[in-house]
Scaffold this active site. Structure first.
Site, PDB file in Angstrom:
ATOM      1  N   HIS A  94      17.580  24.807 -33.068  1.00 43.41           N
ATOM      2  CA  HIS A  94      16.944  25.485 -31.929  1.00 43.41           C
ATOM      3  C   HIS A  94      17.920  25.380 -30.747  1.00 43.41           C
ATOM      4  O   HIS A  94      17.935  24.383 -30.023  1.00 43.41           O
ATOM      5  CB  HIS A  94      15.612  24.776 -31.640  1.00 43.41           C
ATOM      6  CG  HIS A  94      14.836  25.279 -30.470  1.00 43.41           C
ATOM      7  ND1 HIS A  94      13.673  26.026 -30.591  1.00 43.41           N
ATOM      8  CD2 HIS A  94      15.020  25.125 -29.133  1.00 43.41           C
ATOM      9  CE1 HIS A  94      13.189  26.299 -29.393  1.00 43.41           C
ATOM     10  NE2 HIS A  94      13.987  25.760 -28.476  1.00 43.41           N
TER      11      HIS A  94
ATOM     12  N   ASN B   9      16.995  30.836 -24.215  1.00 37.42           N
ATOM     13  CA  ASN B   9      17.223  30.485 -25.626  1.00 37.42           C
ATOM     14  C   ASN B   9      18.334  31.359 -26.196  1.00 37.42           C
ATOM     15  O   ASN B   9      18.659  32.416 -25.655  1.00 37.42           O
ATOM     16  CB  ASN B   9      15.950  30.766 -26.431  1.00 37.42           C
ATOM     17  CG  ASN B   9      14.853  29.766 -26.160  1.00 37.42           C
ATOM     18  OD1 ASN B   9      14.363  29.676 -25.045  1.00 37.42           O
ATOM     19  ND2 ASN B   9      14.477  29.007 -27.164  1.00 37.42           N
TER      20      ASN B   9
ATOM     21  N   CYS C  54      12.794  25.481 -20.630  1.00 35.72           N
ATOM     22  CA  CYS C  54      11.697  24.513 -20.610  1.00 35.72           C
ATOM     23  C   CYS C  54      11.453  24.074 -19.170  1.00 35.72           C
ATOM     24  O   CYS C  54      12.375  23.653 -18.481  1.00 35.72           O
ATOM     25  CB  CYS C  54      12.044  23.308 -21.480  1.00 35.72           C
ATOM     26  SG  CYS C  54      10.822  22.001 -21.380  1.00 35.72           S
TER      27      CYS C  54
ATOM     28  N   ARG D  72       6.404  32.056 -26.785  1.00 29.81           N
ATOM     29  CA  ARG D  72       6.146  30.683 -26.312  1.00 29.81           C
ATOM     30  C   ARG D  72       7.305  30.178 -25.437  1.00 29.81           C
ATOM     31  O   ARG D  72       7.198  30.122 -24.220  1.00 29.81           O
ATOM     32  CB  ARG D  72       5.909  29.764 -27.523  1.00 29.81           C
ATOM     33  CG  ARG D  72       5.319  28.404 -27.178  1.00 29.81           C
ATOM     34  CD  ARG D  72       6.296  27.368 -26.689  1.00 29.81           C
ATOM     35  NE  ARG D  72       7.386  27.088 -27.630  1.00 29.81           N
ATOM     36  CZ  ARG D  72       8.437  26.340 -27.324  1.00 29.81           C
ATOM     37  NH1 ARG D  72       8.564  25.818 -26.116  1.00 29.81           N
ATOM     38  NH2 ARG D  72       9.405  26.133 -28.201  1.00 29.81           N
ATOM     39  N   ASP D  73       8.449  29.869 -26.052  1.00 28.31           N
ATOM     40  CA  ASP D  73       9.571  29.295 -25.288  1.00 28.31           C
ATOM     41  C   ASP D  73      10.084  30.322 -24.278  1.00 28.31           C
ATOM     42  O   ASP D  73      10.504  29.969 -23.175  1.00 28.31           O
ATOM     43  CB  ASP D  73      10.703  28.887 -26.247  1.00 28.31           C
ATOM     44  CG  ASP D  73      11.519  27.702 -25.755  1.00 28.31           C
ATOM     45  OD1 ASP D  73      11.280  27.245 -24.620  1.00 28.31           O
ATOM     46  OD2 ASP D  73      12.394  27.232 -26.494  1.00 28.31           O
TER      47      ASP D  73
ATOM     48  N   HIS E 232      19.641  26.525 -27.172  1.00 29.19           N
ATOM     49  CA  HIS E 232      19.563  27.274 -25.914  1.00 29.19           C
ATOM     50  C   HIS E 232      20.997  27.678 -25.563  1.00 29.19           C
ATOM     51  O   HIS E 232      21.951  26.985 -25.935  1.00 29.19           O
ATOM     52  CB  HIS E 232      18.913  26.430 -24.813  1.00 29.19           C
ATOM     53  CG  HIS E 232      17.424  26.338 -24.963  1.00 29.19           C
ATOM     54  ND1 HIS E 232      16.548  26.955 -24.098  1.00 29.19           N
ATOM     55  CD2 HIS E 232      16.655  25.742 -25.907  1.00 29.19           C
ATOM     56  CE1 HIS E 232      15.300  26.719 -24.487  1.00 29.19           C
ATOM     57  NE2 HIS E 232      15.336  25.983 -25.586  1.00 29.19           N
TER      58      HIS E 232
HETATM   59  P1  HMG Z   1      -1.920  14.451 -19.927  1.00 30.71           P
HETATM   60  O1  HMG Z   1      -1.114  13.251 -20.217  1.00 30.71           O
HETATM   61  O2  HMG Z   1      -3.331  14.420 -20.363  1.00 30.71           O
HETATM   62  O3  HMG Z   1      -1.743  14.815 -18.430  1.00 30.71           O
HETATM   63  O4  HMG Z   1      -1.215  15.741 -20.520  1.00 30.71           O
HETATM   64  P2  HMG Z   1      -2.752  14.923 -17.293  1.00 30.71           P
HETATM   65  O5  HMG Z   1      -3.415  13.608 -17.160  1.00 30.71           O
HETATM   66  O6  HMG Z   1      -1.971  15.475 -16.146  1.00 30.71           O
HETATM   67  O7  HMG Z   1      -3.842  15.956 -17.815  1.00 30.71           O
HETATM   68  C1  HMG Z   1      -3.822  17.232 -17.396  1.00 30.71           C
HETATM   69  C2  HMG Z   1      -5.118  17.912 -17.750  1.00 30.71           C
HETATM   70  O8  HMG Z   1      -4.937  18.550 -19.008  1.00 30.71           O
HETATM   71  C3  HMG Z   1      -6.341  17.047 -17.934  1.00 30.71           C
HETATM   72  O9  HMG Z   1      -7.445  17.824 -17.532  1.00 30.71           O
HETATM   73  C4  HMG Z   1      -6.388  16.814 -19.414  1.00 30.71           C
HETATM   74  O10 HMG Z   1      -7.663  16.535 -19.901  1.00 30.71           O
HETATM   75  C5  HMG Z   1      -5.960  18.138 -19.918  1.00 30.71           C
HETATM   76  P3  HMG Z   1      -8.296  17.494 -16.214  1.00 30.71           P
HETATM   77  O11 HMG Z   1      -8.986  16.206 -16.524  1.00 30.71           O
HETATM   78  O12 HMG Z   1      -7.266  17.322 -15.105  1.00 30.71           O
HETATM   79  O13 HMG Z   1      -9.198  18.673 -16.051  1.00 30.71           O
HETATM   80  N1  HMG Z   1      -5.364  18.167 -21.256  1.00 30.71           N
HETATM   81  C6  HMG Z   1      -5.268  19.290 -21.967  1.00 30.71           C
HETATM   82  N2  HMG Z   1      -5.661  20.556 -21.725  1.00 30.71           N
HETATM   83  C7  HMG Z   1      -5.397  21.475 -22.650  1.00 30.71           C
HETATM   84  N3  HMG Z   1      -4.742  21.191 -23.799  1.00 30.71           N
HETATM   85  C8  HMG Z   1      -4.343  19.944 -24.071  1.00 30.71           C
HETATM   86  C9  HMG Z   1      -4.610  18.927 -23.141  1.00 30.71           C
HETATM   87  N4  HMG Z   1      -4.318  17.608 -23.094  1.00 30.71           N
HETATM   88  C10 HMG Z   1      -4.792  17.145 -21.930  1.00 30.71           C
HETATM   89  N5  HMG Z   1      -3.703  19.699 -25.203  1.00 30.71           N
HETATM   90  C11 HMG Z   1      -0.012  17.122 -21.995  1.00 30.71           C
HETATM   91  C12 HMG Z   1      -0.497  15.718 -21.703  1.00 30.71           C
HETATM   92  C13 HMG Z   1       0.888  17.015 -23.184  1.00 30.71           C
HETATM   93  C14 HMG Z   1      -1.218  17.983 -22.299  1.00 30.71           C
HETATM   94  C15 HMG Z   1       0.733  17.650 -20.772  1.00 30.71           C
HETATM   95  O14 HMG Z   1       1.771  16.788 -20.500  1.00 30.71           O
HETATM   96  C16 HMG Z   1       1.287  19.038 -21.016  1.00 30.71           C
HETATM   97  O15 HMG Z   1       0.575  20.004 -21.149  1.00 30.71           O
HETATM   98  N6  HMG Z   1       2.638  19.157 -21.009  1.00 30.71           N
HETATM   99  C17 HMG Z   1       3.314  20.437 -21.205  1.00 30.71           C
HETATM  100  C18 HMG Z   1       4.273  20.310 -22.327  1.00 30.71           C
HETATM  101  C19 HMG Z   1       4.988  21.619 -22.597  1.00 30.71           C
HETATM  102  O16 HMG Z   1       4.369  22.609 -22.940  1.00 30.71           O
HETATM  103  N7  HMG Z   1       6.344  21.614 -22.475  1.00 30.71           N
HETATM  104  C20 HMG Z   1       7.145  22.734 -22.800  1.00 30.71           C
HETATM  105  C21 HMG Z   1       7.312  22.900 -24.269  1.00 30.71           C
HETATM  106  S1  HMG Z   1       8.490  21.772 -25.021  1.00 30.71           S
HETATM  107  C22 HMG Z   1       9.956  22.660 -25.004  1.00 30.71           C
HETATM  108  O17 HMG Z   1      10.051  23.668 -24.352  1.00 30.71           O
HETATM  109  C23 HMG Z   1      11.098  22.212 -25.899  1.00 30.71           C
HETATM  110  C24 HMG Z   1      11.215  23.041 -27.179  1.00 30.71           C
HETATM  111  O18 HMG Z   1      11.396  24.415 -26.899  1.00 30.71           O
HETATM  112  C25 HMG Z   1      12.419  22.550 -28.025  1.00 30.71           C
HETATM  113  C26 HMG Z   1      13.708  22.441 -27.215  1.00 30.71           C
HETATM  114  O19 HMG Z   1      14.146  23.421 -26.603  1.00 30.71           O
HETATM  115  O20 HMG Z   1      14.251  21.337 -27.238  1.00 30.71           O
HETATM  116  C27 HMG Z   1       9.957  22.905 -28.063  1.00 30.71           C
HETATM  117 MG    MG Z   2      13.300  25.362 -26.418  1.00 26.68          MG
END
Ligand code: HMG
Ligand code: MG
Length: 290
Positions: free
Chosen positions: A198, A240, A231, A12-13, A200
């Protein structure tokens, strides 16, 4: 022997930020190799928008193919993601927010408060394991330094709504042991066994932070084989903490992990080949050079 618990996040990450599309089969082979190395808790993908994170858009194909023998989890950002996860019978979900609004807005298009309200509904419905990530625990790439109390203000409601564990993310890899210590002091009134770190390794401080956390009594860490990771919504987020570095460090410190470092060091080689670059995790390179 004292045991370190590792939650492996490379599928994933590790992959979410890579532009080269990685076939589902290759992801599956990676997961199998991680299991063969002795890792059992593996975060395999995310139920997020494929428009935002195209690399993980195959989660619905990948999930049913997962082999037996692992405790697999996936990220869930909202109700839509939760419904998709539920339809595949996902038992272990990980919701994710941050200590800073600026990052949360860019990452999941919500404020921290909005994210917590959504997670409360999701946790109310989910019968399985519930992890919650809190990102940017030391610094936000958009809003700067984060005070420990800002983290506490997010961790407390997540625990109150039923999170089984909290993963504290140094998303952009800036933290040092003194900051781990300061956050530990702020969190001391909360159950220590529910906290996972967690890190990085963007600036090479991850193992120093692990060392401090172990000294303070923590035993659970997230890491990513080969040091893959970053990310897409955190400017400057490097790889990471490499699982190889964590495993080497733990073993040499007299702690067990259940992981075979030699087997693990091979696990990501097909991914690096596909990405067209060489592995760079130090303990992995040392094993490969033997
Ligand atoms: P939204 O607010 O609905 O945004 O997304 P949108 O209006 O741009 O929507 C995009 C499209 O996705 C729409 O479809 C939605 O319906 C659809 P369209 O109408 O254009 O055809 N949609 C979805 N599709 C699939 N699954 C869903 C979903 N929700 C809406 N769940 C959302 C909000 C959260 C989905 C969006 O902002 C997103 O996908 N963000 C990505 C977040 C992400 O994966 N970030 C990386 C992980 S976090 C990280 O790395 C940190 C971590 O490792 C810890 C650390 O290191 O600190 C965990
Ligand atoms: Mg991370």
């Amino acid at each position: 022997m004292d045991q370190i618990r590792i939650v492996e996040v490379s599928p994933r990450d590790g992959l979410q930020n890579e532009k080269t599309p990685i076939p589902t089969d290759t992801k599956l082979s990676l997961i199998q190799a991680l299991l063969a190395a002795g890792l059992t808790e593996i975060e395999v993908s995310s139920f997020v928008s494929p428009k935002w994170v195209p690399q993980l858009g195959d989660v619905s194909e990948l999930w049913p193919l997962l082999p037996p023998g692992g405790l697999f989890s996936a990220l869930v950002p909202n109700e839509r993601g939760f419904e998709n996860a539920q339809s595949l019978g996902v038992d272990r979900i990980a919701v994710f927010t941050a200590a800073s609004d600026a990052f949360t807005q860019r990452n999941i298009n919500m404020t921290v408060a909005e994210s917590l309200a959504g997670f409360r509904d999701i946790f109310g419905q989910h019968r399985g394991f519930k992890r919650a990530y809190v990102s940017t625990v030391f610094e936000c790439p958009y809003a700067g330094r984060v005070e420990p109390q800002m983290v506490v203000d997010v961790v407390e409601p997540l625990l109150a709504m039923g999170a089984d564990e909290i993963s504290l993310g140094d998303t952009i890899g800036v933290g040092t042991p003194n900051e781990v210590q300061a956050l530990h002091v702020a969190l001391q009134h909360l159950p220590q066994d529910k906290i996972v770190w967690h890190f990085h390794d963007t600036r090479g401080t991850a193992i120093a932070n692990v060392s401090k956390a172990i000294e303070l009594g923590y035993r659970s860490f997230d890491s990513s084989a080969g040091g893959l990771g970053g990310c897409p919504y955190a400017k400057g987020a490097g790889g990471n903490l490499a699982t190889e570095d964590l495993v080497y460090f733990a073993h040499r410190q007299g702690l067990s992990t259940g992981v075979d470092l030699a087997v693990l060091s091979q696990a990501t080689l097909p991914i690096f080949e596909l990405l067209g670059r060489a592995p760079s995790a130090k303990a992995q390179l040392a094993v490969l050079a033997e």
